[in-house]
Write a protein that holds these residues in place. Structure first.
Motif, PDB file in Angstrom:
ATOM      1  N   PRO A  72       6.816  -4.544 -11.745  1.00  0.00           N
ATOM      2  CA  PRO A  72       5.999  -4.572  -9.895  1.00  0.00           C
ATOM      3  C   PRO A  72       4.355  -4.534 -10.251  1.00  0.00           C
ATOM      4  N   TYR A  73       4.168  -5.829  -9.731  1.00  0.00           N
ATOM      5  CA  TYR A  73       2.995  -5.925  -9.508  1.00  0.00           C
ATOM      6  C   TYR A  73       1.862  -5.457 -11.266  1.00  0.00           C
ATOM      7  N   GLN A  74       2.514  -5.712 -11.297  1.00  0.00           N
ATOM      8  CA  GLN A  74       2.292  -5.856 -12.994  1.00  0.00           C
ATOM      9  C   GLN A  74       0.750  -7.130 -13.460  1.00  0.00           C
ATOM     10  N   ALA A  75       0.032  -6.425 -13.691  1.00  0.00           N
ATOM     11  CA  ALA A  75      -1.611  -7.989 -14.066  1.00  0.00           C
ATOM     12  C   ALA A  75      -1.633  -7.810 -15.244  1.00  0.00           C
ATOM     13  N   ASP A 108       0.724  -1.503   0.343  1.00  0.00           N
ATOM     14  CA  ASP A 108       0.073   0.175  -0.092  1.00  0.00           C
ATOM     15  C   ASP A 108       0.403   0.936   0.412  1.00  0.00           C
ATOM     16  N   SER A 109       2.164   1.378  -0.432  1.00  0.00           N
ATOM     17  CA  SER A 109       2.828   2.467   0.058  1.00  0.00           C
ATOM     18  C   SER A 109       3.214   3.385  -1.946  1.00  0.00           C
ATOM     19  N   LEU A 110       4.119   4.094  -2.012  1.00  0.00           N
ATOM     20  CA  LEU A 110       4.154   4.835  -2.622  1.00  0.00           C
ATOM     21  C   LEU A 110       5.207   4.200  -3.265  1.00  0.00           C
ATOM     22  N   PRO A 111       5.353   4.190  -5.485  1.00  0.00           N
ATOM     23  CA  PRO A 111       4.664   3.879  -5.785  1.00  0.00           C
ATOM     24  C   PRO A 111       3.980   2.403  -6.496  1.00  0.00           C
ATOM     25  N   TYR A 112       3.336   1.443  -5.417  1.00  0.00           N
ATOM     26  CA  TYR A 112       3.046   0.476  -5.650  1.00  0.00           C
ATOM     27  C   TYR A 112       2.195   0.339  -5.523  1.00  0.00           C
ATOM     28  N   ARG A 113       1.136   1.352  -4.522  1.00  0.00           N
ATOM     29  CA  ARG A 113      -0.694   1.091  -4.653  1.00  0.00           C
ATOM     30  C   ARG A 113      -0.992   0.582  -5.897  1.00  0.00           C
ATOM     31  N   ALA A 114      -1.388   1.692  -6.368  1.00  0.00           N
ATOM     32  CA  ALA A 114      -1.872   1.222  -7.414  1.00  0.00           C
ATOM     33  C   ALA A 114      -2.167   0.496  -8.414  1.00  0.00           C
ATOM     34  N   PRO A 115      -0.944  -0.121  -8.745  1.00  0.00           N
ATOM     35  CA  PRO A 115      -0.572  -1.402  -9.621  1.00  0.00           C
ATOM     36  C   PRO A 115      -0.963  -2.840  -8.866  1.00  0.00           C
ATOM     37  N   SER A 116      -0.434  -2.596  -7.176  1.00  0.00           N
ATOM     38  CA  SER A 116      -0.879  -4.326  -6.461  1.00  0.00           C
ATOM     39  C   SER A 116      -2.284  -4.297  -6.466  1.00  0.00           C
ATOM     40  N   ALA A 117      -3.054  -2.526  -6.365  1.00  0.00           N
ATOM     41  CA  ALA A 117      -4.532  -3.251  -5.761  1.00  0.00           C
ATOM     42  C   ALA A 117      -5.415  -3.789  -7.640  1.00  0.00           C
ATOM     43  N   PRO A 156       8.228 -17.818  -7.213  1.00  0.00           N
ATOM     44  CA  PRO A 156       8.360 -17.804  -6.156  1.00  0.00           C
ATOM     45  C   PRO A 156       7.901 -16.038  -6.663  1.00  0.00           C
ATOM     46  N   GLN A 157       7.647 -16.117  -7.552  1.00  0.00           N
ATOM     47  CA  GLN A 157       6.831 -14.174  -7.376  1.00  0.00           C
ATOM     48  C   GLN A 157       5.643 -13.827  -8.940  1.00  0.00           C
ATOM     49  N   VAL A 158       5.651 -14.726  -9.219  1.00  0.00           N
ATOM     50  CA  VAL A 158       4.537 -14.970 -10.223  1.00  0.00           C
ATOM     51  C   VAL A 158       3.247 -16.002 -10.275  1.00  0.00           C
ATOM     52  N   TYR A 159       1.872 -15.552 -10.198  1.00  0.00           N
ATOM     53  CA  TYR A 159       0.704 -16.352 -10.092  1.00  0.00           C
ATOM     54  C   TYR A 159       0.408 -16.203 -11.634  1.00  0.00           C
ATOM     55  N   ALA A 160       0.606 -17.662 -12.892  1.00  0.00           N
ATOM     56  CA  ALA A 160      -0.861 -17.356 -13.674  1.00  0.00           C
ATOM     57  C   ALA A 160      -1.188 -18.973 -14.213  1.00  0.00           C
ATOM     58  N   PHE A 220      -7.892 -17.436 -21.825  1.00  0.00           N
ATOM     59  CA  PHE A 220      -7.601 -16.829 -21.013  1.00  0.00           C
ATOM     60  C   PHE A 220      -6.346 -17.041 -20.586  1.00  0.00           C
ATOM     61  N   LEU A 221      -5.466 -16.288 -20.875  1.00  0.00           N
ATOM     62  CA  LEU A 221      -4.257 -16.634 -20.437  1.00  0.00           C
ATOM     63  C   LEU A 221      -3.872 -16.004 -18.830  1.00  0.00           C
ATOM     64  N   ILE A 222      -4.064 -15.640 -17.558  1.00  0.00           N
ATOM     65  CA  ILE A 222      -3.308 -14.416 -16.378  1.00  0.00           C
ATOM     66  C   ILE A 222      -2.028 -15.028 -15.815  1.00  0.00           C
ATOM     67  N   VAL A 223      -1.590 -13.804 -15.379  1.00  0.00           N
ATOM     68  CA  VAL A 223      -0.430 -13.603 -15.195  1.00  0.00           C
ATOM     69  C   VAL A 223      -0.192 -12.386 -14.228  1.00  0.00           C
ATOM     70  N   LEU A 224       0.166 -12.325 -13.234  1.00  0.00           N
ATOM     71  CA  LEU A 224       0.174 -11.563 -12.141  1.00  0.00           C
ATOM     72  C   LEU A 224       1.324 -12.109 -11.519  1.00  0.00           C
ATOM     73  N   ASN A 225       1.690 -10.352 -11.202  1.00  0.00           N
ATOM     74  CA  ASN A 225       3.532 -10.429 -10.955  1.00  0.00           C
ATOM     75  C   ASN A 225       3.495 -10.056  -8.883  1.00  0.00           C
ATOM     76  N   PHE A 226       3.169 -11.015  -8.281  1.00  0.00           N
ATOM     77  CA  PHE A 226       2.639 -10.497  -6.509  1.00  0.00           C
ATOM     78  C   PHE A 226       4.273  -9.903  -6.212  1.00  0.00           C
ATOM     79  N   SER A 227       5.121  -9.061  -6.524  1.00  0.00           N
ATOM     80  CA  SER A 227       6.512  -9.155  -5.910  1.00  0.00           C
ATOM     81  C   SER A 227       6.728  -7.569  -6.341  1.00  0.00           C
TER      82      SER A 227
END
Length: 582
Positions: free
Chosen positions: A573-576, A365-374, A516-520, A530-537
């Motif tokens: 970071p936190y790209q979806a 929830d800290s900048l600059p990561y809050r918006a992409p991680s949400a 360890p970082q990606v949920y796909a 559909f392919l969904i790829v989420l970077n949780f880091s």
């Protein structure tokens, strides 16, 4: 009513995704045989009424406030609203202690306001799901007032009583009592009554057929008004062994095994289904999903004729103040999907009124990561199989409130009594407060942030909980004007889900489970894939995916750019990212 202390609710056998059987792509004929239901296709938006919109200046949200904001709700792309309790209540537990099930709490308005709200929702094609709180009532309910008045009162057996002449009752653990004992002595009749939650929430005796009929009549009252669904609060606790045998010492550390899914519960649900649920086109979901996957199926499989949907807590129990492993997250949600791939139905959620804000718990929830991680977390919720539940404010990326520092800052009974109990037992109070600041229910209940004006446009009075100071930057007015905001990303997700059966009914397959970082994962139904790829880091990373080149159509990306080759996807970071086969 999931409480903050209900951690590790279900002990289950993990189903390895690597062992999951791959099903063949269905033919068009098979697609047409899918058991489609409106509640499977629903996108549920949970509104905590005290915190959504105040119109009379008392600092508490109300029904007129919800009515005034229904165009906003409609514009989100959601199709149903789950409303926390609005019944008459002394508010010991913010409405989860009901004193009149057929009346509206004066803080929220009148029954006429409710009727108007329901009509306006339906005019916008929005369904309404009501909370039904019937594991317990308020101690100010007329039933309990009669029950405690004398031992021979006709309402005596509406609750669980233990006469004092039999000695102290066998110990039962209370989730909300500062002393931890679920039996409360009552002088009037020289007896103890049972309360699994607070002293002002006596448990109803479901063995009494008169109690059950009262509940079915209440549900029928609301169904006849046109309500579209019911959430049964804390209902897996409703059945009890009324001989009250002694439990082993220390059972409270695993009390779910002793409290949930006791003998009689399925009979009550079948009876409820026969008398109420089967007579209306309503959605039904019980808080909690049993102690095992098998028990979850026994609740929701269609041939059981009980309820529609499992609402399991494994997912919201994952985050810890010192962090969590993505592998646990993947295993948990993949396990539930695998178990319900062919039969039954589940809920998908990361937050509700009993949780702190999801972006503060699962991501950053800290900048600059809050918006992409949400955006990333919303992408997950809205692309999984199961009915998604989106908690108000998460479409903005609302965060935990830094103003909640000391115990005096909290209003939640679970926090206050939990603090008293911890202190009386000489626990590490610094650790207790650290956990409270991370996970308190009050964080998820701070008022909605509508604009940058005083009190965030929530009220002209004094808000019942302090506003998060970041409302000047995080609010609907600002985000509606920003095409790249969390809010507008949320709207793109709901629009995509509503127009893609594969995201609702399609098969789910986990990819690269060891990363360890990606949920796909993929979602597939017939030709729609559909392919969904989420970077949780917060670190940049890349993944190699077999068949990546065939997913050539970019549907949604929470960044402005995408680095993709035939085999490799590079993630910020936190790209979806959501890609479709064209």
């Amino acid at each position: 009513m999931k409480k903050i202390l209900l951690l590790s609710l279900i002990s289950l056998t993990l189903y390895s995704c690597a062992e999951k059987k791959k099903e063949p792509i269905p033919t068009r004929e098979e697609e047409q045989s899918i058991d489609k239901k409106w509640w499977k296709e629903a996108i549920v938006y949970q509104i905590y009424p005290r915190s959504f919109q105040d119109t009379d200046g008392d600092g508490v949200g109300d029904l007129q406030g919800i009515i005034n904001r229904l165009d906003y709700v409609k514009d989100l792309g959601v199709t149903a609203v789950w409303l926390n309790p609005i019944y008459s209540s002394p508010n010991d537990d913010n409405g989860y202690d009901v004193s009149d099930y057929r009346n509206i709490m004066s803080d929220f308005g009148t029954m006429q306001d409710f009727d108007t709200m329901l009509s306006e929702m339906h005019a916008r094609d929005i369904k309404l799901v009501m909370d039904i709180v019937v594991n317990h009532s308020s101690d100010e309910h007329p039933w309990f007032k009669e029950s405690r008045s004398s031992r021979d009162n006709p309402y005596r057996d509406y609750y669980h009583w233990w006469p004092a002449e039999k000695g102290a009752p066998p110990y039962r653990y209370s989730l909300f009592d500062a002393e931890g004992n679920a039996w409360k002595y009552d002088e009037k009749t020289d007896a103890y009554y049972l309360h699994y939650f607070s002293q002002k929430q006596p448990d109803l005796n479901w063995e009494n057929p008169k109690v059950r009929q009262e509940v079915y009549d209440i549900m029928t009252f609301w169904a006849e008004k046109g309500v579209d669904g019911f959430r049964l609060d804390a209902f897996q606790f409703a059945a009890k062994d009324t001989t009250f045998p002694e439990f082993p010492e220390g059972f409270e550390k695993n009390f779910i095994q002793y409290y949930a899914m006791q003998d009689g519960l399925h009979e009550y649900l079948k009876e409820m289904n026969e008398q109420v649920l089967s007579k209306y086109d309503v959605m039904s979901v019980a808080e909690g999903a049993g102690r095992t996957l098998e028990e979850a199926h026994e609740l929701v499989d269609a041939d059981r004729k009980e309820i529609n949907m499992a609402y399991a807590f494994d997912g919201v129990d994952i985050p810890k103040v010192d962090g969590y492993k993505l592998s646990t997250f993947k295993e948990t949600f993949s396990k539930w999907d695998s178990a319900f791939a062919d039969k039954g139905w589940i809920s998908i959620f990361l937050s509700n009124h009993d949780q702190a804000r999801m972006v503060s718990r699962y991501a950053n929830d800290s900048l600059p990561y809050r918006a992409p991680s949400a955006k990333m977390l919303n992408t997950f919720i809205l692309t999984m199989r199961g009915t998604p539940y989106c908690y108000f404010g998460d479409e903005l990326g609302m965060t935990n409130n830094p103003k909640l520092q000391n115990i005096e800052d909290y209003q939640d009974i679970a926090a206050i009594n939990g603090y008293k109990k911890a202190k009386s037992q000489d626990e590490d109070m610094e650790a207790f407060m650290r956990n409270l600041r991370f996970g308190s229910r009050d964080h998820g209940r701070t008022p909605m942030q509508w604009d940058a004006s005083e009190n965030a446009g929530f009220t002209t009075g004094n808000p019942w909980l302090p506003l998060n100071p970041n409302y000047a930057e995080i609010n609907t007015q600002a985000e509606e004007a920003d095409e790249n905001s969390v809010l507008n990303h949320f709207k793109k997700l709901t629009a995509l889900r509503k127009n893609a059966d594969a995201l609702i009914y399609g098969d789910y397959e986990l990819l690269i489970p060891e990363h360890p970082q990606v949920y796909a994962y993929t979602r597939s139904l017939g030709d729609e894939q559909f392919l969904i790829v989420l970077n949780f880091s917060q670190e940049q990373t890349s993944v190699e995916l077999e068949g990546l080149s065939s997913f050539s159509e970019l549907k949604i990306n929470n960044y402005s750019n995408l680095k993709k080759t035939a085999k490799t996807l590079s993630l910020a970071p936190y790209q979806a990212v959501i890609l479709a086969k064209s």
